[in-house]
Scaffold this motif. Structure first.
Motif, short mmCIF file in Angstrom:
data_model
loop_
_atom_site.label_atom_id
_atom_site.label_comp_id
_atom_site.label_asym_id
_atom_site.label_seq_id
_atom_site.Cartn_x
_atom_site.Cartn_y
_atom_site.Cartn_z
N PRO A 1 0.78 -1.24 0.00
CA PRO A 1 0.00 0.00 0.00
C PRO A 1 0.81 1.29 0.00
N TYR B 1 0.45 3.92 -3.14
CA TYR B 1 -0.12 5.27 -3.10
C TYR B 1 0.91 6.36 -3.36
N GLU C 1 -6.69 7.31 4.37
CA GLU C 1 -7.81 6.42 4.62
C GLU C 1 -7.83 5.26 3.63
N GLU C 2 -7.73 5.60 2.32
CA GLU C 2 -7.83 4.49 1.34
C GLU C 2 -6.63 3.56 1.42
N MET C 3 -5.47 4.11 1.82
CA MET C 3 -4.29 3.27 1.96
C MET C 3 -4.52 2.23 3.06
N VAL D 1 -7.43 1.16 4.10
CA VAL D 1 -8.46 0.22 3.64
C VAL D 1 -7.82 -0.84 2.75
N ALA D 2 -6.95 -0.39 1.81
CA ALA D 2 -6.32 -1.34 0.88
C ALA D 2 -5.43 -2.30 1.66
N ALA D 3 -4.68 -1.77 2.63
CA ALA D 3 -3.80 -2.64 3.42
C ALA D 3 -4.63 -3.66 4.18
N GLU E 1 -7.53 -4.87 3.39
CA GLU E 1 -8.09 -5.88 2.48
C GLU E 1 -7.01 -6.86 2.04
#
Lengths: 115, 910
Positions: A46, A50, B30-32, B34-36, B38
């Motif tokens: 991640p 990003y 936030e999305e990082m 969430v991705a981690a 998942e």
């Protein structure tokens, strides 16, 4: 921003551009696609993912899709290729194709790999 | 992954998000996360190891990415005066060398502990097995009832495989690229009197094709080697055997060695480290000559079967095929496969499995220790920046941007952690080889010898050091630089000072909480160990010598367990007779299994005279007899004096006696657990049971009930056992046990000479004193308790220094105020009491937080406990008392200084 002629795409950048070449995707979907397509050889954890996405946005190669297209999960954004990004990716692919054909000529690939 | 663990992981990821610069965090944080989350959930479907490996990878990536982001954002390395700042930071550290050294030492302790345990985890758990595409290798066991699935993290305990089943699987299962198996055996190497016993695998065709490892010398086994009638039998040898027994001869291929009384040609040498194993290392691989009867042998359990999944086949789909296949086997052979199925266990779980559990606990312990070290360094940094408030205020007033001041202070911490990280790496690198030797053999985990500081562990150490720099440097730097430029007018920044003090008190509370957790964990493990040591094993082991005898097949014939084994019976009887007359021995007996040896092997039994309440017979044999099954029991074959030698009382009925001979009805003595489980209040004596041993189903007449002895492990309660007589049903091999009459070890000499006089072909496989063997069974819990206690003692010491530093800081900072209070008539005693109360209260809050968070680590710790729960009150009370005492001492010492404050002098400077 014009496409820099000196090849500035890193491997992770190219993988992300490839993953977005089809349809817009959110970060996790990009991560999974890269992992699956390379059978796990390339992994974009991640943090790296990003950071690379941020760099690609700075280069205007990709962009966020308008609000609300992140599907059911409002916490994540969806990204898509810009025309500039598509151009950069295909330029990079062409460069790679030239390199592969050179490698083939110099017998660096097995006949099966060379197909 | 279970949900509480997942919740903790998500919390951890959220925490890591805060390492990123605010801009990046707001945009992608936030999305990082969430991705981690998942990605981790996906890894969790492949078991705990995969998910742990994934967590480590994601954490290192996040830390490294955060560092890169900060560099980018602050243009740290682009800025021209970084060199000046660097030199300035060095000078600042030089100005307080003791503090700098102390901080480096603390961080070195913390980082080294983490690196060493991480290196052990890497070697034991994370490193792939030494096979190509090892994740496609799975163990196949028979299992009942059909359709069960292996649960990762549990110890795999399934039924070994019968030759007919293995053959059917090899030929019928499409999900596997290849399947092969092996059976353990002991072979006599060389000739008497220098013969030795070596551990070997009899392997089936397909074994090496499945593992896909080529010999380092010579060739693999070919199909011809498995044919029943080849001229010379062949073997492959292990690297270790080749070096130690064959002199490392590079021309060994083609030469012959004598095994089991027969010449065998060596066709190859396997590479070192080939086939890591849980318990034992094989020295020899011998092709199992297939015969036509193998195909129909549905009674000789004992094969371990490994398969390589075909490319692209998932474990679950292979499992579905196996379930389907087992159903068709049951249809074809209903007697042999009633409700039987198979179960698949990934090779990495099978070979490492539950052994990784102590490592999880140790990892948690060292992580806590490291956090405590970081908190302490942060307190030190806060107190040092307090001493430098004036400097910060002046620089701020002269126009230095706050970011610059932060960078300056952060760089100092960064230098400290870099130094600590480098010394930790060196320390770990040079101490690991020594550490491996310190671990007692019985406490060793598989593959622990491969533990090194390789580049992966090195990178991990760097990431950890980086995390430490953030954890212990960022908050103090942010707090200390919240200076108000007006503060400079008084050259004493009180606002920043108060903030630094708040920070250090908050950190202190956290530190006490973590220390309390570690102390409780250490205390619980010690408690549990003490309980294990106090367990009454139910037998007397003092002065008992145990010698493991092997009666090789080439001399005594094959053992089929059906009781018709004259050669073995004669040898056992001769051994007992020759030792009975020996004056150095107090008593002597034979037993197929020693007490406290792992492995409970249960068989179904039928109780005569009991109708109904049974289940269908389990094998074809008892089905033919038309018997219902009423329960299970293990069978131990012992000689008549077994109970007397080990001091196990026969509480009811009689012991074995001279009337019990071959040819008379078979007799048995059961243990108390058996009597309780199968007969309840009724007496077991006089009853008859038939035990279904698959090949045959003998009927035993119960003549006595013996006391319960722990036959498996100290921590498990006694299971039903049926003791039968060696003279009536001789075992293939046996332990000889004898009690020394006088001088220690005399019995061992007597047994050795008896063995060589009775039959020199009998091999002594191992020998030792029983008290030592029992002690060895406790090495793992002992070692784990020792390590965790050591870590918690360190933690308590570090927390004490933290308290000391925080109280000193408080006093330094509040000197003017104290001066005023003293001048107004307050006594020094009042000030000391106020200080002590303030920090005791903080400590109590910390303690309470620590005890509450015990709930979170409860599942982690309880799997290592025997007889105590995580909320064991005496342990908790002791920890509270110890930490209370530590707090008092660490607070009183600096507080005492206030007695020497001279208010006049102080007020003059105010």
């Amino acid at each position: 921003m014009p496409i820099d002629d000196s090849d500035s795409l890193t491997n992770s950048m190219f993988e992300i551009l490839l993953a977005l070449a089809g349809e817009p995707k959110h970060g996790y979907a990009i991560m999974r696609e890269v992992e699956e397509e390379t059978e796990g050889r390339v992994q974009l954890p991640p943090g790296t993912l990003y950071r690379t996405i941020r760099n690609l946005i700075d280069l205007r190669y990709i962009e966020r899709t308008p609000e609300g297209s992140g599907g059911s999960d409002a916490r994540r954004n969806t990204y898509r290729l810009t025309p500039l990004g598509r151009k950069a990716a295909s330029l990079h692919a062409r460069r790679l194709a030239v390199l592969v054909s050179k490698a083939r000529d110099r017998k660096l690939l097995t006949p099966r790999e060379a197909l | 992954m279970s949900s509480p663990t997942h919740a903790t992981t998500v919390l951890l990821l959220r925490f890591l998000r805060w390492l990123f610069p605010p801009g990046f965090r707001a945009e992608y944080g936030e999305e990082m996360t969430v991705a981690a989350g998942e990605r981790l959930r996906l890894a969790g479907t492949n078991g705990r190891f995969a998910s742990f490996a994934c967590l480590v990878r994601i954490m290192s990536d996040l830390v490294a990415s955060a560092a890169l982001e900060w560099m980018r954002e602050t243009r740290l390395f682009l800025s021209g005066d970084i060199k000046a700042d660097f030199l300035y930071a060095l000078r600042a550290l030089q100005a307080r060398p003791n503090q700098a050294l102390f901080a480096v030492a603390l961080l070195t302790i913390g980082i080294t502990s983490v690196v060493v345990i991480a290196a052990a985890t890497d070697a034991v758990v994370l490193r792939p097995l030494p096979f190509p595409d090892a994740d496609r290798l799975v163990y196949l066991w028979e299992n009942k009832p059909r359709g069960q699935r292996y649960v990762p993290g549990t110890e795999s305990m399934y039924i070994s495989v019968r030759p007919a089943t293995m053959t059917a699987w090899r030929e019928g299962l499409r999900s596997f690229q290849s399947i092969g198996g092996f059976r353990w055996e002991s072979l006599v190497f060389g000739d008497q009197p220098n013969a030795q016993l070596v551990r070997a695998h009899a392997v089936s065709a397909g074994f090496f094709d499945t593992l896909q490892v080529a010999p380092q010398l010579g060739r693999r086994l070919s199909a011809a080697d498995f044919a029943p009638e080849t001229a010379t039998p062949v073997v492959l040898v292990s690297d270790d055997f080749w070096r130690s027994k064959l002199g490392g001869d590079r021309n060994v291929v083609g030469k012959t060695i004598r095994l089991a009384g027969q010449q065998h040609a060596v066709v190859g040498v396997m590479p070192a480290g080939f086939f890591p194993n849980k318990f034992d290392q094989p020295s020899i691989w011998r092709p199992h000559r297939t015969s036509a009867s193998d195909r129909h042998d549905r009674v000789s359990w004992g094969w371990t079967v490994i398969g390589r999944l075909a490319a692209g086949v998932s474990l679950e789909s292979a499992h579905q095929e196996l379930d389907q296949f087992s159903r068709s086997l049951e249809e074809a052979f209903p007697n042999d496969y009633a409700q039987m199925g198979g179960i698949l266990v990934p090779a990495v779980h099978e070979l490492i499995g539950a052994d990784a559990k102590p490592l999880q606990l140790l990892l948690a312990a060292v992580a806590l220790l490291l956090l405590i070290c970081c908190a302490n360094v942060a307190i030190l940094r806060a107190s040092s920046s307090l001493e430098r408030q004036a400097e910060m205020a002046v620089r701020c007033a002269l126009g230095a941007p706050r970011a610059r001041l932060i960078r300056q202070l952060f760089l100092e911490t960064f230098l400290l952690t870099a130094l600590a990280g480098a010394s930790s790496l060196l320390l770990a690198k040079y101490s690991i080889p020594q550490l491996i030797h310190v671990i007692p053999f019985e406490a060793r985990l598989p593959r622990i010898e491969e533990m090194t500081v390789d580049p992966r562990v090195g990178l991990f150490a760097i990431a950890i050091a980086g995390l430490c720099a953030f954890a212990s440097g960022l908050a103090p730097a942010l707090r200390a630089t919240q200076v108000n430029s007006q503060d400079v007018s008084r050259a004493r920044g009180t606002s920043a000072g108060a903030r630094s003090r708040e920070l250090s008190e908050f950190l202190l509370m956290g530190e006490v909480a973590l220390t309390a957790l570690l102390l409780v964990a250490g205390g619980l493990l010690l408690q549990s160990l003490a309980r294990l040591q106090r367990v009454e094993p139910g037998f007397r082991a003092d002065r008992v010598i145990a010698v493991r005898l092997n009666l090789p097949e080439y001399r005594f014939g094959p053992h089929d367990g059906s009781g018709d084994d004259g050669a073995r019976r004669r040898a056992y009887r001769a051994l007992l007779e020759s030792l009975a007359a020996n004056t150095s021995v107090e008593g002597v007996a034979l037993t197929a299994k020693l007490p406290l040896q792992h492995g409970y092997n249960p068989w179904s039994l039928h109780i005569h005279g009991r109708a109904g309440a049974g289940t269908a017979a389990s094998s074809s044999h008892s089905r033919r007899l038309g018997l219902e099954m009423h329960g299970i029991t293990a069978i131990q074959t012992v000689s008549a004096d077994f109970f007397r030698v080990l001091g196990i009382p026969v509480q009811e009925g009689r012991s074995f006696g001279p009337v019990d001979r071959p040819g008379t009805p078979l007799v048995a003595i059961v243990n108390r657990a058996f009597a309780r489980q199968h007969f309840g209040a009724e007496s077991a004596v006089g009853k008859s049971v038939t035990v279904d041993l698959t090949r045959w189903a003998p009927r035993f007449h119960i003549v006595g009930v013996a006391g319960d002895a722990r036959m498996n492990t100290l921590s498990e309660p006694p299971q039903p056992e049926l003791f039968v007589l060696m003279d009536q049903v001789p075992a293939a091999n046996a332990w000889m046990i004898a009690r020394d009459r006088g001088s220690a070890g005399a019995a061992l000499g007597a047994i050795r000479s008896a063995v060589s006089s009775v039959d020199p072909n009998i091999v002594i496989q191992e020998a030792g004193s029983m008290p030592e063997m029992i002690g060895a069974s406790l090495w793992r819990p002992r070692f784990l308790a020792l390590l965790v206690t050591l870590f918690s003692a360190f933690a308590a010491l570090i927390a004490a220094t933290g308290l000391f530093a925080a109280v000193s800081l408080n006093i330094t900072q509040r000197l003017p105020e104290m001066g005023v209070r003293l001048a107004l008539g307050a006594s020094a005693g009042t000030l000391i009491r106020a200080l002590v109360w303030r920090y005791t209260r903080l400590s109590l809050f910390g303690l309470a937080a620590g005890l509450v968070s015990l709930i979170a680590i409860r599942p982690l710790i309880e799997q290592h406990l025997y007889g105590v729960t995580a909320f064991h009150l005496p342990t908790v009370v002791t920890v509270v008392a110890v930490l209370g005492a530590v707090t008092l001492i660490a607070t009183l010492l600096p507080a005492w200084r206030t007695r020497r404050i001279d208010p006049i002098q102080l007020l003059r400077g105010f």
